[in-house]
Write an enzyme that holds these catalytic residues in place. Sequence first.
Site: not given
Length: 475
Positions: A75, A77, A114, A144-145, A168, A449
Amino acid sequence: MWYSKLNNTRLWKIFSDISSIPRESGNEEGIREYLLSWAEKNGIEASSDEKGNVYMHKEGTKGLEKLPPIALQAHVDMVCVKKEGSSHDFRNDPIKIKTDGEYIHASDTSLGADDGIGVAIILDILSDPEAKHGPIEGIFTVEEETGLGGAYAIKEEKVKARRLINIDSEEEGILYIGCAGGIDIDATMKLKYEKAAGTALSVKVSGLLGGHSGGEIHKGRANAIKVLARYLDRLPSFQIASISGGTRRNVIPFSAEAVITVPDKDTALSQARTLQKELEEEYKTTDPDIKLTVKETEMPETAIKAKRSQKIANLLFCSPHGVRNMSAEIEGIVETSDNLAIVSMENDKLLVVYTVRSNIDSKKMELMSELLSLTAAFGFKAKASGGYPSWAPDTNSKLAREVAAAYKKITGKKIQVTAIHAGLECGIINSIIPGMESVSLGPNLWNVHSVNEKADVASCERTAAFVKEMLPMLK
């Protein structure tokens, strides 16, 4: 350039290019245009869909043209968080990357490895003139997030492969064949105000590590919102003038703050000192820099009514956070958890956000119902949304067996085959494309994150090399 002394400069240049493009979830137009332009420059067939997902296709190399096609998926994003006081603008500014040769990380923000590193690994393979492979498809998804929106919008007609390798994951040497499903809960309360009275105090919780609410929920890290509520629970009386905490649904809150008024300042300050000592002892291993700061501040004109303030604090204090159950089937894997993710005030409403995850859909729904009942008991209106299914492990997966065998042959090590508590796109893509078989792998990433996110340079390079060498072995 920061990557000039690293071994795989092509891989890191691609990652550097990706990191220069703002790509917070919902703001992926720039990275979409980059991917399409990159494909054109490299002579690779590419297209996109209405959602913004990008699809690439490259024919097999000489002698391998008739191998079944394989899809590599990541992904585009990223979760965007920054240190307090940072002026970084995620809609316009590039991520500033630093390296000591062993790790790469960002200055004052999350790194976006990520899943920027997954994107870079795929592009590295597609652009390597020495790589040997059958037909390859690159699938690059958006959003995705924030609910796996891109995966839900995948177009079956754009994908020929029926085997997919999702890049991922965040631990080298682990092959995932299943993941948790999830659902979000938003609880709101209409705020009612009265004249502020007593002494105004600013309350701030800081210094926490935070992290991914799926990948790191089991590590026992403190939740800043829970710490703030724990402090408020010790006060006999207070009004809340403002309160906020958390950044994203899938991020463990690493900071929270409030402005409150109290009738007894000395007691409030004494309780803060006592709690700080307790926190230092409780979290000396998981959050060694945890800090509760309470000090007198400017008096607001109004504050939320005392009874309503108490209900807010009580809900946050009573809200569950963390691991609910460990898996009985797969040792060491979290089965069910929830993240008390966000508290915020806007337009005379208070919002509390939870994210629930479980590898068992019935357990996910049970915890969701519990939270809906809990929020209602404290006068909140709540609704669930954004649900996605779990990806049930297939222990007889032919693809998993082939990848595991290739790993053993290439590295001399045995790969661990298991499931993960974090959400992955594989289950959704499998449900959209009939006959699709998926696995997930990735390099060592730490504290994703969060502003402490870092990527292991050698692990990223090994993972890119492994996937590349493995491709012609997949029959």
